[in-house]
Design a protein around this motif. Structure first.
Motif, PDB file in Angstrom:
ATOM      1  N   THR A 116       0.792  -1.233   0.000  1.00  0.00           N
ATOM      2  CA  THR A 116       0.000   0.000   0.000  1.00  0.00           C
ATOM      3  C   THR A 116       0.820   1.276   0.000  1.00  0.00           C
ATOM      4  O   THR A 116       0.264   2.352  -0.158  1.00  0.00           O
ATOM      5  N   SER A 117       2.114   1.214   0.174  1.00  0.00           N
ATOM      6  CA  SER A 117       2.899   2.447   0.267  1.00  0.00           C
ATOM      7  C   SER A 117       3.881   2.567  -0.888  1.00  0.00           C
ATOM      8  O   SER A 117       4.803   1.771  -1.021  1.00  0.00           O
ATOM      9  N   GLY A 118       3.678   3.557  -1.710  1.00  0.00           N
ATOM     10  CA  GLY A 118       4.615   3.842  -2.785  1.00  0.00           C
ATOM     11  C   GLY A 118       4.589   2.843  -3.918  1.00  0.00           C
ATOM     12  O   GLY A 118       3.811   1.880  -3.928  1.00  0.00           O
ATOM     13  N   VAL A 119       5.457   3.070  -4.896  1.00  0.00           N
ATOM     14  CA  VAL A 119       5.551   2.200  -6.056  1.00  0.00           C
ATOM     15  C   VAL A 119       6.098   0.836  -5.650  1.00  0.00           C
ATOM     16  O   VAL A 119       7.062   0.741  -4.887  1.00  0.00           O
ATOM     17  N   PHE A 120       5.465  -0.207  -6.155  1.00  0.00           N
ATOM     18  CA  PHE A 120       5.921  -1.574  -5.893  1.00  0.00           C
ATOM     19  C   PHE A 120       6.301  -2.209  -7.220  1.00  0.00           C
ATOM     20  O   PHE A 120       5.567  -2.116  -8.200  1.00  0.00           O
ATOM     21  N   ALA A 121       7.463  -2.851  -7.251  1.00  0.00           N
ATOM     22  CA  ALA A 121       7.910  -3.517  -8.476  1.00  0.00           C
ATOM     23  C   ALA A 121       8.538  -4.852  -8.138  1.00  0.00           C
ATOM     24  O   ALA A 121       9.244  -4.989  -7.138  1.00  0.00           O
ATOM     25  N   THR A 122       8.283  -5.830  -8.970  1.00  0.00           N
ATOM     26  CA  THR A 122       8.900  -7.143  -8.805  1.00  0.00           C
ATOM     27  C   THR A 122       9.188  -7.730 -10.182  1.00  0.00           C
ATOM     28  O   THR A 122       8.406  -7.554 -11.123  1.00  0.00           O
ATOM     29  N   SER A 123      10.314  -8.397 -10.285  1.00  0.00           N
ATOM     30  CA  SER A 123      10.663  -9.099 -11.522  1.00  0.00           C
ATOM     31  C   SER A 123      10.308 -10.570 -11.446  1.00  0.00           C
ATOM     32  O   SER A 123      10.562 -11.324 -12.383  1.00  0.00           O
ATOM     33  N   SER A 124       9.722 -10.986 -10.334  1.00  0.00           N
ATOM     34  CA  SER A 124       9.346 -12.396 -10.161  1.00  0.00           C
ATOM     35  C   SER A 124       7.995 -12.475  -9.452  1.00  0.00           C
ATOM     36  O   SER A 124       7.906 -12.972  -8.329  1.00  0.00           O
ATOM     37  N   LEU A 125       6.968 -11.974 -10.113  1.00  0.00           N
ATOM     38  CA  LEU A 125       5.627 -11.962  -9.524  1.00  0.00           C
ATOM     39  C   LEU A 125       5.149 -13.359  -9.133  1.00  0.00           C
ATOM     40  O   LEU A 125       4.546 -13.517  -8.063  1.00  0.00           O
ATOM     41  N   PRO A 126       5.404 -14.409  -9.929  1.00  0.00           N
ATOM     42  CA  PRO A 126       4.948 -15.740  -9.514  1.00  0.00           C
ATOM     43  C   PRO A 126       5.538 -16.205  -8.185  1.00  0.00           C
ATOM     44  O   PRO A 126       4.953 -17.040  -7.509  1.00  0.00           O
ATOM     45  N   VAL A 127       6.698 -15.669  -7.826  1.00  0.00           N
ATOM     46  CA  VAL A 127       7.305 -16.021  -6.538  1.00  0.00           C
ATOM     47  C   VAL A 127       6.631 -15.236  -5.418  1.00  0.00           C
ATOM     48  O   VAL A 127       6.307 -15.785  -4.361  1.00  0.00           O
ATOM     49  N   ASP A 128       6.384 -13.951  -5.645  1.00  0.00           N
ATOM     50  CA  ASP A 128       5.765 -13.103  -4.622  1.00  0.00           C
ATOM     51  C   ASP A 128       4.268 -13.374  -4.487  1.00  0.00           C
ATOM     52  O   ASP A 128       3.702 -13.272  -3.398  1.00  0.00           O
ATOM     53  N   TYR A 129       3.652 -13.709  -5.611  1.00  0.00           N
ATOM     54  CA  TYR A 129       2.187 -13.905  -5.645  1.00  0.00           C
ATOM     55  C   TYR A 129       1.909 -15.170  -6.463  1.00  0.00           C
ATOM     56  O   TYR A 129       1.713 -15.119  -7.679  1.00  0.00           O
ATOM     57  N   PRO A 130       1.967 -16.355  -5.823  1.00  0.00           N
ATOM     58  CA  PRO A 130       1.885 -17.638  -6.534  1.00  0.00           C
ATOM     59  C   PRO A 130       0.675 -17.783  -7.448  1.00  0.00           C
ATOM     60  O   PRO A 130       0.738 -18.525  -8.445  1.00  0.00           O
ATOM     61  N   HIS A 131      -0.438 -17.090  -7.154  1.00  0.00           N
ATOM     62  CA  HIS A 131      -1.623 -17.221  -8.009  1.00  0.00           C
ATOM     63  C   HIS A 131      -1.367 -16.721  -9.426  1.00  0.00           C
ATOM     64  O   HIS A 131      -2.134 -17.030 -10.340  1.00  0.00           O
ATOM     65  N   SER A 132      -0.305 -15.954  -9.607  1.00  0.00           N
ATOM     66  CA  SER A 132      -0.025 -15.397 -10.939  1.00  0.00           C
ATOM     67  C   SER A 132       0.702 -16.376 -11.850  1.00  0.00           C
ATOM     68  O   SER A 132       0.948 -16.064 -13.021  1.00  0.00           O
ATOM     69  N   LYS A 133       1.055 -17.561 -11.345  1.00  0.00           N
ATOM     70  CA  LYS A 133       1.777 -18.526 -12.178  1.00  0.00           C
ATOM     71  C   LYS A 133       0.986 -18.918 -13.422  1.00  0.00           C
ATOM     72  O   LYS A 133       1.562 -19.247 -14.457  1.00  0.00           O
ATOM     73  N   ASP A 134      -0.332 -18.856 -13.308  1.00  0.00           N
ATOM     74  CA  ASP A 134      -1.168 -19.239 -14.448  1.00  0.00           C
ATOM     75  C   ASP A 134      -1.016 -18.266 -15.611  1.00  0.00           C
ATOM     76  O   ASP A 134      -1.318 -18.615 -16.753  1.00  0.00           O
ATOM     77  N   TYR A 135      -0.581 -17.059 -15.359  1.00  0.00           N
ATOM     78  CA  TYR A 135      -0.402 -16.097 -16.449  1.00  0.00           C
ATOM     79  C   TYR A 135       1.002 -15.491 -16.422  1.00  0.00           C
ATOM     80  O   TYR A 135       1.212 -14.325 -16.738  1.00  0.00           O
ATOM     81  N   LYS A 136       1.978 -16.326 -16.060  1.00  0.00           N
ATOM     82  CA  LYS A 136       3.366 -15.847 -15.960  1.00  0.00           C
ATOM     83  C   LYS A 136       3.922 -15.391 -17.308  1.00  0.00           C
ATOM     84  O   LYS A 136       4.788 -14.517 -17.367  1.00  0.00           O
ATOM     85  N   ASP A 137       3.403 -15.980 -18.415  1.00  0.00           N
ATOM     86  CA  ASP A 137       3.885 -15.562 -19.730  1.00  0.00           C
ATOM     87  C   ASP A 137       3.472 -14.136 -20.060  1.00  0.00           C
ATOM     88  O   ASP A 137       4.072 -13.480 -20.906  1.00  0.00           O
ATOM     89  N   VAL A 138       2.464 -13.645 -19.348  1.00  0.00           N
ATOM     90  CA  VAL A 138       1.979 -12.277 -19.544  1.00  0.00           C
ATOM     91  C   VAL A 138       2.536 -11.337 -18.475  1.00  0.00           C
ATOM     92  O   VAL A 138       2.881 -10.194 -18.769  1.00  0.00           O
ATOM     93  N   ALA A 139       2.634 -11.827 -17.255  1.00  0.00           N
ATOM     94  CA  ALA A 139       2.950 -10.939 -16.125  1.00  0.00           C
ATOM     95  C   ALA A 139       3.892 -11.591 -15.122  1.00  0.00           C
ATOM     96  O   ALA A 139       3.552 -11.775 -13.959  1.00  0.00           O
ATOM     97  N   SER A 140       5.103 -11.925 -15.555  1.00  0.00           N
ATOM     98  CA  SER A 140       6.114 -12.347 -14.581  1.00  0.00           C
ATOM     99  C   SER A 140       6.732 -11.139 -13.906  1.00  0.00           C
ATOM    100  O   SER A 140       7.312 -11.238 -12.836  1.00  0.00           O
ATOM    101  N   GLY A 141       6.595  -9.974 -14.561  1.00  0.00           N
ATOM    102  CA  GLY A 141       7.053  -8.717 -13.974  1.00  0.00           C
ATOM    103  C   GLY A 141       5.875  -7.788 -13.748  1.00  0.00           C
ATOM    104  O   GLY A 141       4.973  -7.699 -14.592  1.00  0.00           O
ATOM    105  N   LEU A 142       5.863  -7.127 -12.609  1.00  0.00           N
ATOM    106  CA  LEU A 142       4.769  -6.203 -12.270  1.00  0.00           C
ATOM    107  C   LEU A 142       5.345  -4.937 -11.659  1.00  0.00           C
ATOM    108  O   LEU A 142       6.247  -4.990 -10.823  1.00  0.00           O
ATOM    109  N   ILE A 143       4.778  -3.793 -12.081  1.00  0.00           N
ATOM    110  CA  ILE A 143       5.024  -2.535 -11.389  1.00  0.00           C
ATOM    111  C   ILE A 143       3.657  -1.932 -11.074  1.00  0.00           C
ATOM    112  O   ILE A 143       2.780  -1.896 -11.948  1.00  0.00           O
TER     113      ILE A 143
END
Length: 517
Positions: A404-431
């Motif tokens: 909730t505070s400031g910009v958040f960025a990750t280059s490994s979203l499936p690791v931080d948020y396992p539910h995203s593994k289903d669409y890792k080809d689209v969003a393995s990186g998130l800002i």
């Protein structure tokens, strides 16, 4: 500061920085290498508190004969006065060399010495001095000037590193010279190399962080180099074992004579190396990398050559810093030009979502995205390739709960948020740029999975091999290329991109506040 080399634009999901290796007190070994003598002196009267037991190999005196004596017993008063005067003005990290003529039992011997003032005592390193002809110093100076000129002509950091290794090898005579750059997780990659034909090629290979553990990295800030003339040596003890002033082992953090951990000597043996010398590359008070020199047989570079190597290491560091700043500035200028165009659209559009998602320039261009989503006050706008509506909704709920505070960025979203593994080809990186995080209002930027192959110098999972007792361990004995396929990651978010996203967020918030009030 960014790492511009392409091999670094990958986020590894495994931490290879060994806590066990990083906890070993390397500075409290109470042992030195035998190519020099170490004295521990009382700060008040320069009385000898401890001495390395190999002093008899350099002077006709036994350790117990020198203990309790002062330097006045072996040096002229003028020299003692000079030492005391310089100690008063010398910072502890300054390793200023002295020429000391020791007289014992009618025999005089000249040493090149380095005096290291500590809080409770003074360390004195002494190596036998060898007179070099004036032509030698002139030759060193000429070579340093030549190498410096070549380095200035390099256009990239990689070209700079390669030129340096080639010239450094010629200057020093080491069989192999490498420039080794650390990544953000303290793994290192060889970005420059010059070696003899019969030696293993490590160019482009990555080595796990455990190869240079945390406490070893820390010591590079206190030593201009680390020299091991031969791994086949017998460590020399300090006499007495316990420092009489501190009542514990003497801290040898700043001593270049400090003995080497057995596991590192075994590591060199597995590399088929007998002698090594490494120098730090320090940029903006951070350890950027190392210059690593290897030799197949024993090698003892003299103090003059080591000083030249130290000087060239500083020149390389400065040149890398200059080129890095130019690259960073170029990227910032590029992002700034895109930002200006976005601002024009932002303030001429009906709403901020249209301003950053539509038109000739979009947030996709600013942050090198494959897709983006704006979720604001119950409405959703998209551009490019993004997860589906339900996946975005669930992702927003997760962000609202946890980020909730400031910009958040990750280059490994499936690791931080396992539910995203289903669409890792689209969003393995998130800002994620929060507009009103509590209400689930975010700007989301996505990067696709970037499957990359990392070439390791040996299997990093076998970097440390424990014995059955659970206490003793050994380094890996193979440095053959081990290929690791890195999945569930995107291209790395650069610091300049994060700064640009924060600037954009602030501009949007400012626009919304003005519209509301």
């Amino acid at each position: 500061m960014t790492n511009s080399a392409a091999p670094y634009q990958v986020t590894l999901n495994t931490n290879y920085d060994s806590e066990m290796c990083g906890s070993i007190p390397l500075h409290l070994v109470n042992l030195v290498q035998p190519h020099g003598v170490l004295l521990v002196l009382d700060k008040k009267d320069l009385r000898v508190l401890q001495v390395s037991e190999n002093i008899s190999s350099f002077l006709p005196i036994a350790p117990d004969e020198i203990l309790g004596k002062t330097l006045s017993d072996f040096l002229s008063e003028d020299k003692k006065g000079e030492i005391l005067a310089k100690i008063k003005t010398q910072a502890s990290q300054d390793k200023i060399p002295f020429t000391l003529s020791f007289s014992t039992h009618g025999e005089q011997k000249v040493f090149t010495s380095v005096i290291l003032p500590q809080e409770d005592y003074i360390l004195v390193e002494m190596e036998e001095s060898v007179n070099a002809p004036a032509e030698y110093f002139i030759g060193l100076y000429q070579q340093i000037k030549y190498v410096t000129t070549l380095l200035k002509q390099a256009e990239t950091i990689e070209e700079l590193a390669q030129r340096f290794t080639e010239e450094f090898k010629k200057l020093t005579g080491f069989d192999k010279v490498m420039v080794y750059q650390f990544d953000p997780q303290w793994n290192g990659i060889v970005i420059g190399q010059a070696e003899e034909d019969d030696m293993d090629d490590y160019m482009g290979l990555r080595f796990p962080a455990s190869d240079v553990p945390r406490q070893a990295r820390d010591l590079y800030f206190r030593n201009p180099y680390r020299l091991i003339p031969t791994r086949e040596y017998t460590p020399v003890k300090l006499v007495p074992v316990i420092n009489p002033v501190t009542q514990r082992f003497t801290d040898l953090s700043e001593s270049n004579l400090r003995s080497v951990a057995n596991v590192h000597l075994e590591y060199l043996a597995n590399m088929k190396i007998t002698a090594s010398m490494s120098l730090p590359i320090i940029i903006e008070d951070k350890l950027w990398g190392l210059i690593s020199c290897h030799h197949k047989t024993a090698k003892y570079p003299g103090y003059e050559l080591r000083s030249a190597m130290e000087l060239l290491a500083g020149i390389l560091s400065a040149q890398i810093e200059v080129k890095q700043r130019v690259e960073d500035m170029s990227l910032r200028v590029h992002l700034r030009s895109i930002h200006v165009k976005l601002m024009e659209q932002l303030y001429t559009s009906a709403n901020f979502a249209e301003g950053i998602l539509e038109g000739n320039t979009t947030i996709v261009d600013l942050l090198s995205l494959s897709g983006a989503v704006v979720a604001y006050e119950g409405n959703t706008w998209t551009i490019g390739t993004t997860p589906d509506k339900q996946e975005v909704k669930d992702l927003l709920s997760w962000l609202r709960r946890t980020k909730t505070s400031g910009v958040f960025a990750t280059s490994s979203l499936p690791v931080d948020y396992p539910h995203s593994k289903d669409y890792k080809d689209v969003a393995s990186g998130l800002i994620a740029l929060p507009i009103n995080a509590e209400q689930g209002d975010f700007i989301l930027g996505f990067r696709p999975e970037l499957i990359q192959t990392v070439n390791w110098g040996g299997n990093p999972n076998n970097a440390i091999q424990m014995e059955a007792d659970g206490k003793s361990y050994h380094p890996r004995n193979s440095f053959e290329i081990y290929k690791e396929t890195v999945k569930n990651t995107s291209a790395t978010w650069l610091p300049e991109e994060l700064a640009a996203s924060d600037t954009l967020r602030n501009a949007i918030l400012e626009k919304l506040i003005k519209e509301r009030y």
